[in-house]
Write a protein that holds these residues in place. Structure first.
Motif, mmCIF file in Angstrom:
data_model
loop_
_atom_site.group_PDB
_atom_site.id
_atom_site.type_symbol
_atom_site.label_atom_id
_atom_site.label_comp_id
_atom_site.label_asym_id
_atom_site.label_seq_id
_atom_site.Cartn_x
_atom_site.Cartn_y
_atom_site.Cartn_z
ATOM 1 N N HIS A 1 1.006 -0.978 -0.317
ATOM 2 C CA HIS A 1 0.009 0.040 -0.349
ATOM 3 C C HIS A 1 1.011 1.155 0.038
ATOM 4 O O HIS A 1 2.000 1.300 0.061
ATOM 5 C CB HIS A 1 -0.705 -0.245 1.273
ATOM 6 C CG HIS A 1 -2.092 -1.044 1.193
ATOM 7 N ND1 HIS A 1 -3.193 -1.502 1.190
ATOM 8 C CD2 HIS A 1 -1.401 -2.474 1.622
ATOM 9 C CE1 HIS A 1 -3.435 -2.601 1.159
ATOM 10 N NE2 HIS A 1 -2.269 -3.062 2.199
ATOM 11 N N CYS B 1 -4.986 6.021 -0.342
ATOM 12 C CA CYS B 1 -3.996 4.883 -0.347
ATOM 13 C C CYS B 1 -3.366 5.480 -2.247
ATOM 14 O O CYS B 1 -4.023 5.767 -2.529
ATOM 15 C CB CYS B 1 -4.476 3.487 -0.567
ATOM 16 S SG CYS B 1 -3.546 1.838 -0.517
ATOM 17 N N PHE C 1 -2.127 0.616 -6.015
ATOM 18 C CA PHE C 1 -2.796 -0.370 -6.326
ATOM 19 C C PHE C 1 -2.817 -1.607 -5.539
ATOM 20 O O PHE C 1 -1.713 -1.841 -5.204
ATOM 21 C CB PHE C 1 -2.792 -0.563 -7.900
ATOM 22 C CG PHE C 1 -3.946 -1.250 -8.409
ATOM 23 C CD1 PHE C 1 -5.278 -1.210 -8.800
ATOM 24 C CD2 PHE C 1 -3.882 -2.840 -8.471
ATOM 25 C CE1 PHE C 1 -6.101 -1.773 -8.762
ATOM 26 C CE2 PHE C 1 -5.060 -3.868 -8.649
ATOM 27 C CZ PHE C 1 -6.041 -3.111 -8.780
ATOM 28 N N CYS C 2 -3.756 -1.535 -4.715
ATOM 29 C CA CYS C 2 -3.998 -3.020 -3.699
ATOM 30 C C CYS C 2 -5.338 -4.236 -3.518
ATOM 31 O O CYS C 2 -5.265 -4.556 -2.848
ATOM 32 C CB CYS C 2 -3.804 -2.254 -2.176
ATOM 33 S SG CYS C 2 -5.164 -1.480 -1.977
ATOM 34 N N MET D 1 -9.609 3.614 -0.750
ATOM 35 C CA MET D 1 -9.049 2.741 0.601
ATOM 36 C C MET D 1 -8.368 4.512 1.206
ATOM 37 O O MET D 1 -6.801 5.026 1.031
ATOM 38 C CB MET D 1 -8.029 2.602 0.615
ATOM 39 C CG MET D 1 -6.566 1.119 2.055
ATOM 40 S SD MET D 1 -5.739 0.224 1.847
ATOM 41 C CE MET D 1 -4.726 0.689 2.670
HETATM 42 CU CU1 CUA Z 1 -3.489 0.312 -0.071
HETATM 43 CU CU2 CUA Z 1 -4.080 0.710 -2.462
#
Ligand code: CUA
Length: 330
Positions: free
Chosen positions: A158, A193, A196-197, A204
């Motif tokens: 993240h 965030c 990219f997660c 997020m």
């Molecule tokens: Cu956590 Cu994007």
């Protein structure tokens, strides 16, 4: 305790996603990043103008002009030495700035933030790095004091970013990165965030609330008092009492912690202070009865594939009771 500019508009402003306020610094560390940005923009503009001029000379310049400006010397200087020199100076300057943004002086507030799919675990640390109290998706900091945040991840990569208060820092599984933030003005600042997660990455978010130092001290004392056993507030009415019972019966405590109660789950966000949080669902919704009910009943429709199951079989009265209990947890 007065909440700093906690009006709905400042939250809405903090949470309004796009574009991120990258050129609107509110603290010394974000000032540094903004200065670097402006210098980069100025340099690339100058270089672009020079390249356009060279192209113009090559295409339309008279033979005499081309002969005067052309030749090996030009290629050597403007194709190699000058660009390499500029890049080297920028690198050295950037590294110096970055070192100042992560160096520990000793007077900082210490925190740890852990990235999770798709929320943030927030810990307030003592000078030795031990957790004193915990929260989720919201950071409270005093105005004018630098805050050092240890950045870790509990699953994938993240990136922690509060555009108005500091730079951007990746949270990488298995290592600890550091970032400093500071706010020069009380207020509510949105964070996001920035790596990219997963599918709900863009959902997020989080909130940083900057208090005047005396306000922050009062806030901290209240938080510390809530760490004691049996410190949870007593149910103020029957609805809250029903919500508290439902919370226990449904097994919510397997994932969530509420200080001062038997609920000590750690895989989901800490709910000890959820009633006082500005946002819900990690910085994406204002926190009120309606959004609490929506989130508990069907968070999967709001944030797909987050780790909280949807409880679609709950009746309206049960959802109200659970939401009332959450609201009572200040
Ligand atoms: Cu956590 Cu994007």
């Amino acid at each position: 305790m007065s909440q700093p500019t906690s009006s709905r508009s400042s939250l809405a402003e903090a949470l309004s996603g796009w574009p991120p306020p990258v050129l609107d610094p509110h603290g010394p560390f974000s000032n540094t990043v903004t200065s670097l940005t402006w210098v980069l923009i100025a340099l690339v503009t100058l270089i672009f103008a020079l390249v356009c001029a060279a192209l113009w000379v090559a295409l339309y310049g008279s033979d005499k002009l081309r002969a005067r400006l052309g030749g090996e010397g030009v290629v050597k200087w403007f194709g190699l030495i000058v660009p390499a020199g500029i890049l080297f100076l920028l690198l050295a300057w950037g590294m110096t700035l970055f070192a100042g943004m992560t160096a520990i002086q000793g007077d900082e507030l210490r925190m740890r933030v852990s990235g999770n799919i798709y929320w943030w675990r927030v810990s307030y640390l003592d000078a030795a790095g031990k957790e004193i109290h915990a929260d989720a998706n919201e950071l409270h900091i005093p105005v004018g004091q630098p805050v050092v945040i240890d950045m870790v991840s509990e699953d994938v990569i993240h990136s922690f970013w509060v555009p108005k208060l500091g730079g951007k820092m990746d949270m990488i599984p298995g290592r600890t990165n550091r970032l400093k933030l500071q706010a020069d003005k009380a207020g509510v600042y949105g964070g996001q965030c920035a790596e990219f997660c997963g599918g709900a990455h863009s959902l997020m978010g989080f909130v940083v609330v900057a208090h005047e130092p005396a306000d922050w001290q009062r806030w901290r004392e209240a938080r510390l008092a809530r760490q004691q056993p049996q410190s949870a507030p007593a149910p103020v009415n029957d609805e809250v009492l029903r919500g508290r019972q439902l919370f226990g019966d449904m097994g919510c405590a397997a994932c969530h912690r509420i200080a001062g109660t038997a609920a000590q789950g750690v895989s989901g966000p800490d709910l000890t202070h959820i009633g006082s949080r500005q946002s819900l669902g990690a910085g994406i919704l204002p926190n009120n009865r309606g959004t609490l009910i929506g989130w508990i009943g069907d968070s999967q429709s709001i944030k797909p594939n987050n780790r909280m199951p949807a409880y679609r079989s709950l009746q309206a009265a049960e959802l109200h009771a659970l939401a009332a209990y959450m609201e009572s947890l200040k």
